[in-house]
Design a protein around this motif. Structure first.
Motif, short mmCIF file in Angstrom:
data_model
loop_
_atom_site.label_atom_id
_atom_site.label_comp_id
_atom_site.label_asym_id
_atom_site.label_seq_id
_atom_site.Cartn_x
_atom_site.Cartn_y
_atom_site.Cartn_z
N GLN A 565 18.87 10.96 45.93
CA GLN A 565 18.45 9.94 44.98
C GLN A 565 19.04 8.58 45.32
OE1 GLN A 565 19.53 11.41 41.15
NE2 GLN A 565 17.96 13.06 41.17
N ILE A 566 20.32 8.55 45.79
CA ILE A 566 20.96 7.27 46.19
C ILE A 566 20.23 6.68 47.39
CG2 ILE A 566 23.08 6.26 47.14
CD1 ILE A 566 24.61 8.31 45.44
N GLN A 567 19.88 7.58 48.35
CA GLN A 567 19.18 7.10 49.54
C GLN A 567 17.83 6.49 49.16
OE1 GLN A 567 18.63 10.11 52.48
NE2 GLN A 567 18.26 8.67 54.15
N GLU A 568 17.12 7.18 48.22
CA GLU A 568 15.84 6.64 47.78
C GLU A 568 16.04 5.31 47.08
OE1 GLU A 568 14.16 9.62 45.35
OE2 GLU A 568 13.72 11.02 47.00
N ALA A 569 17.12 5.17 46.26
CA ALA A 569 17.40 3.90 45.58
C ALA A 569 17.70 2.79 46.59
CB ALA A 569 18.57 4.08 44.62
N SER A 570 18.43 3.13 47.67
CA SER A 570 18.75 2.14 48.71
C SER A 570 17.46 1.66 49.37
CB SER A 570 19.69 2.76 49.76
OG SER A 570 20.90 3.13 49.15
N ALA A 571 16.54 2.58 49.62
CA ALA A 571 15.27 2.18 50.23
C ALA A 571 14.52 1.23 49.31
CB ALA A 571 14.44 3.42 50.53
N GLU A 572 14.54 1.50 48.01
CA GLU A 572 13.88 0.59 47.07
C GLU A 572 14.55 -0.77 47.06
OE1 GLU A 572 11.15 1.13 45.34
OE2 GLU A 572 10.93 3.16 46.17
N ILE A 573 15.90 -0.73 47.11
CA ILE A 573 16.63 -2.04 47.15
C ILE A 573 16.26 -2.84 48.40
CG2 ILE A 573 18.93 -3.07 47.34
CD1 ILE A 573 19.95 -0.75 45.59
N SER A 574 16.09 -2.14 49.52
CA SER A 574 15.71 -2.81 50.78
C SER A 574 14.35 -3.46 50.63
CB SER A 574 15.69 -1.81 51.93
OG SER A 574 16.98 -1.30 52.16
N LYS A 575 13.44 -2.77 49.97
CA LYS A 575 12.12 -3.35 49.76
C LYS A 575 12.22 -4.61 48.90
CE LYS A 575 9.65 1.07 50.08
NZ LYS A 575 8.82 2.05 49.36
N ILE A 576 13.04 -4.54 47.86
CA ILE A 576 13.18 -5.71 46.96
C ILE A 576 13.81 -6.88 47.72
CG2 ILE A 576 14.37 -6.52 44.88
CD1 ILE A 576 14.09 -3.66 43.78
N ILE A 577 14.81 -6.57 48.56
CA ILE A 577 15.48 -7.65 49.34
C ILE A 577 14.48 -8.28 50.30
CG2 ILE A 577 17.26 -8.08 51.07
CD1 ILE A 577 18.94 -5.97 49.60
N ASN A 578 13.65 -7.46 50.94
CA ASN A 578 12.62 -8.01 51.83
C ASN A 578 11.68 -8.93 51.06
OD1 ASN A 578 13.59 -6.67 54.11
ND2 ASN A 578 12.34 -4.84 53.71
N ALA A 626 20.10 -12.76 51.13
CA ALA A 626 19.25 -11.57 51.26
C ALA A 626 19.50 -10.87 52.56
CB ALA A 626 17.78 -11.98 51.14
N GLY A 627 19.73 -11.67 53.65
CA GLY A 627 20.01 -11.03 54.93
C GLY A 627 21.32 -10.27 54.88
N GLN A 628 22.36 -10.84 54.22
CA GLN A 628 23.64 -10.13 54.11
C GLN A 628 23.47 -8.83 53.29
OE1 GLN A 628 26.37 -12.93 52.46
NE2 GLN A 628 26.41 -14.28 54.28
N ILE A 629 22.75 -8.94 52.17
CA ILE A 629 22.56 -7.74 51.34
C ILE A 629 21.78 -6.67 52.11
CG2 ILE A 629 21.41 -6.85 49.25
CD1 ILE A 629 21.98 -9.54 47.97
N LYS A 630 20.82 -7.10 52.91
CA LYS A 630 20.03 -6.14 53.69
C LYS A 630 20.91 -5.43 54.69
CE LYS A 630 15.78 -5.86 56.45
NZ LYS A 630 14.67 -6.61 57.02
#
Length: 749
Positions: A565-578, A626-630
């Motif tokens: 679930q954490i991994q899926e949340a990280s993927a969602e966060i990556s999409k939002i950062i993009n 955003a680049g740092q967060i990514k």
């Protein structure tokens, strides 16, 4: 009047016999009279009840037969066709008023008398109604005559009487003209009732009949199941009275009728002229019982006969009719036999008393005269006069027995006097015998068994001496046998005591060995029991470890799911950062375009150029953030992936550990069960050893008791020998153990 005890027997005995006979006769007569009176009353009530029941059954049969006949006729196709044909052909009569024409032909113009109109079958007018009448009238006429109906009707559903057997005033009329009549009531009830049910109307006045009549009706159905009409019959009271009186035998002394619960007579009295049908009956006890619908048997009640009567009230179970049967019988006629029996009983008692007085006087004299003679003979015997003649020896009664007994008594008195003299001589002989026996018994008391009586006795006393001497001889022989037996008992008891002592020593040694063996087995059993307990606790520990490992597996599984679930949340966060990076890039382009446009505007767009520059700077910083967060999110995804892999490997390891722990737990369980079974087997062996040890201890105790008993038996044998040695057995009997001999002493009387 002298007292009864002072009267002589020749007067007292006749008086007593007459009194007893009179009391007996009067008592018996009164009992017989009371029993006869009660029996006559019971028979009268029973006969009345039987007659009432017979009348009730006959009436019930009449009503049931009528209901059955109406129901049967209603179900016949011929009745349906008759109603249909009569209804149809009335309209085919070629006259201005068909109904008036038919009434003239079959009623007013009928060639037969008014009460014989049913005799006309063929009117001969050639009409279609006459053809139908010729076809159906004989059948209905026969049914009416067989069952005793007053009349029979066929009624259309509209209420028109299209046919009747008697052709009275209600022929071809409408029942609706008199809606309160019994015929209208049963017609309406028949239209509303079910098939097979018969409607009933109780006896009531009817405008077309001089007498009260009752009606029964049933619906007639067409082939399609619809009501085609109604068939009805008219019942008169004559049939009811005939059924009630069919088994009545009392004539004018009895009256039977039926009454409804409202106290109205539903039939006239069976005795002609007492009261008609539908009369309100007086409030007598029998009518009160009818109102309560109770069966009753009454005595001494007022009746319609004008006299006191006995009455039977019997409720009738007739569907549609609330009737009770009342039967009244004149009380004087019912119990006339009682008066005659009373007179006969009084006459018989008087005659029996007179006869008893004469017979008792003669019988008393025949008894008292022999008694006087016996009294004189008794007084003579009391004075020792044995020569007086006793009278009445030839009589065959008790007085003769008494005379013969007195004669026998006189002979025995004579014999007693003669025997008294002989008794004096016998007393002297008896005294000598007593002295000899007393001396011999004294010697026997001192232990001398050789004290035989040598001198013979007189008469029958000689048998006593011989028996005494034979008894002494047998006693000496018995005592000698007792001495020998006592010596044998002493010798055998000594041998038994030795064997019992040796057996006791061996049993004690065996008991000690068994006790040591039982102790060793007890210790072995305790060790195995402890081992079984430890194996059981080890089994419980392994079960606990297995349970903990299984719970750890569940935790690892949950952790893996959480990592996913954490991994899926990280993927969602990556999409939002993009998305944020794209927004920053677009904002930067817009700010650049805004700066270009502001430059083109010159001084007017200077302020806007400053704002565009600031927006561009903010977009640049947002893009950098955003680049740092990514970058951080990518690193976090790699760490989470490594954690998921490690947790998975930990779950596999725990699963392997659980399988191994389960195998070890199964082996431990099997070891614990085996040790427990061995422990139970050793416990059984231990119990058997305990039981064997206890039995051996008991055997040892019994051996010691047997040795002690042998010693006691030997002591008792010695005591017995000493006791027997006290007796003097004479020269012919010598004791081997005691070594003594005694000379017999001979006594002479």
């Amino acid at each position: 009047m002298p007292r009864l005890t002072k009267l002589p027997l020749k007067l007292k005995l006749p008086l007593i016999m007459v009194a007893l006979t009179g009391v007996f006769l009067v008592t018996v007569s009164l009992l017989v009279y009371s029993m006869a009176e009660r029996s006559i009353r019971e028979n009268a009530f029973a006969a009345q009840k039987i007659e009432a029941k017979s009348g009730a059954q006959a009436l019930a049969f009449l009503i049931k037969a009528a209901r059955s006949d109406v129901s049967s006729l209603a179900g016949q196709p011929a009745v349906f066709r008759a109603i249909s044909n009569f209804e149809r052909v009335i309209g085919m009569v070629e006259e201005d008023d068909p109904v008036a024409y038919l009434k003239q032909i079959y009623a007013a113009g009928n060639p037969n008398a008014a009460d014989k109109r049913e005799e006309l079958t063929d009117a001969g007018d050639g009409s279609y109604y006459n053809q139908s009448h010729v076809t159906y009238h004989p059948t209905f006429l026969q049914s009416l005559r067989l069952n005793g109906y007053q009349d029979l009707y066929l009624i259309t559903p509209a209420g028109q009487v299209v046919y009747s057997v008697k052709k009275q005033d209600d022929f071809l009329t409408s029942v609706q003209e008199a809606p309160d009549s019994g015929l209208a009531q049963v017609f309406q009830a028949a239209l509303e009732t079910e098939v097979g049910t018969v409607a009933v109307a109780d006896f009531a006045p009817y405008g077309h009949s001089p007498d009260a009549v009752a009606f029964m009706a049933a619906p007639v159905l067409a082939k399609n199941g619809k009501t085609a009409g109604v068939i009805a019959i008219q019942l008169g009271t004559a049939g009811v009275v005939q059924a009630l009186t069919s088994n009545l035998s009392g004539g004018t002394h009895q009256n039977i009728f039926v009454v409804s619960s409202d106290g109205v007579a539903r039939s006239p009295s069976s005795v002609e002229g007492l009261f008609p049908v539908l009369q309100q009956m007086p409030d007598t006890p029998q009518i009160q019982a009818v109102a309560l619908r109770e069966a009753a048997q009454l005595e001494g009640v007022p009746s319609s006969l004008g006299e006191r009567a006995i009455a039977q009230v019997m409720p009738l179970e007739l569907p549609g009719l609330d009737w009770s049967l009342v039967l009244e019988t004149d009380e004087h006629a019912a119990f006339a036999v009682v008066g005659r029996i009373r007179l006969i009983a009084a006459g018989m008692i008087g005659a029996a008393l007179l006869a008893a007085i004469g017979v008792s006087w003669l019988a008393a004299r025949s008894v008292t005269r022999p008694i006087h003679a016996l009294r004189e003979a008794t007084n003579a015997l009391a004075d020792a006069d044995y020569n007086l003649e006793i009278q009445g020896l030839a009589r065959g009664d008790e007085l003769g027995d008494l005379a013969r007994s007195l004669d026998t008594f006189r002979g025995k008195l004579k014999e007693a006097d003669e025997a008294a003299a002989r008794e004096v001589v016998a007393a002297r002989h008896t005294e000598a015998v007593v002295e000899s026996m007393s001396a011999a018994l004294s010697e026997l008391q001192r232990g001398n068994l050789a004290c035989d009586i040598q001198a013979p006795f007189d008469g029958h006393y000689e048998t006593l001496r011989e028996n005494f001497n034979r008894s002494l001889e047998r006693l000496r022989s018995s005592m000698a046998e007792v001495v020998g037996a006592a010596e044998n008992v002493g010798r055998f008891s000594e041998e038994q005591r030795g064997a019992a002592t040796e057996m006791a020593h061996r049993t004690e040694s065996q008991a000690a060995t068994l006790e040591e063996t039982a102790g060793a087995i007890r210790e072995l059993t305790g060790g195995i029991r402890d081992t079984a307990d430890r194996a059981g606790r080890m089994d419980e520990t392994m079960r606990g470890a297995r349970s903990e490992a299984e719970q750890s597996t569940d935790v690892v599984t949950s952790a893996v799911a959480a990592m996913d679930q954490i991994q899926e949340a990280s993927a969602e966060i990556s999409k939002i950062i993009n998305m944020i990076d794209d927004i920053a890039f677009q904002t930067n382009l817009l700010a650049l375009n805004a700066g270009v446009e502001a430059a083109r505007a010159g001084p007017a767009g200077a302020g806007f150029a400053v704002v565009a520059s600031e927006v561009r700077a903010l977009a640049q910083r947002a893009s950098n953030a955003a680049g740092q967060i990514k970058g951080l999110t990518s690193a976090s995804e790699e760490h989470v992936s490594n954690g998921v892999a490690m947790v998975g490997r930990a779950g596999d390891a725990l699963t392997s550990i659980i399988d191994q722990v389960s195998a070890v737990s199964g082996l431990v369980t099997e070891i614990a069960d085996g040790v427990r079974a061995q422990s139970e087997g050793l416990e059984k062996i231990d119990g058997a050893m305990h039981q064997l040890d206890s039995m051996t201890q008991q055997n040892a105790a019994m051996s010691e008791e047997a040795a002690a008993a042998s010693q006691l038996l030997q002591n008792e044998s010695q005591s017995l020998t000493d006791i027997v040695g006290r007796f003097d057995l004479g020269s012919g009997y010598v004791s081997a153990g005691a070594g003594f001999a005694a000379e017999p002493q001979l006594l002479s009387a």
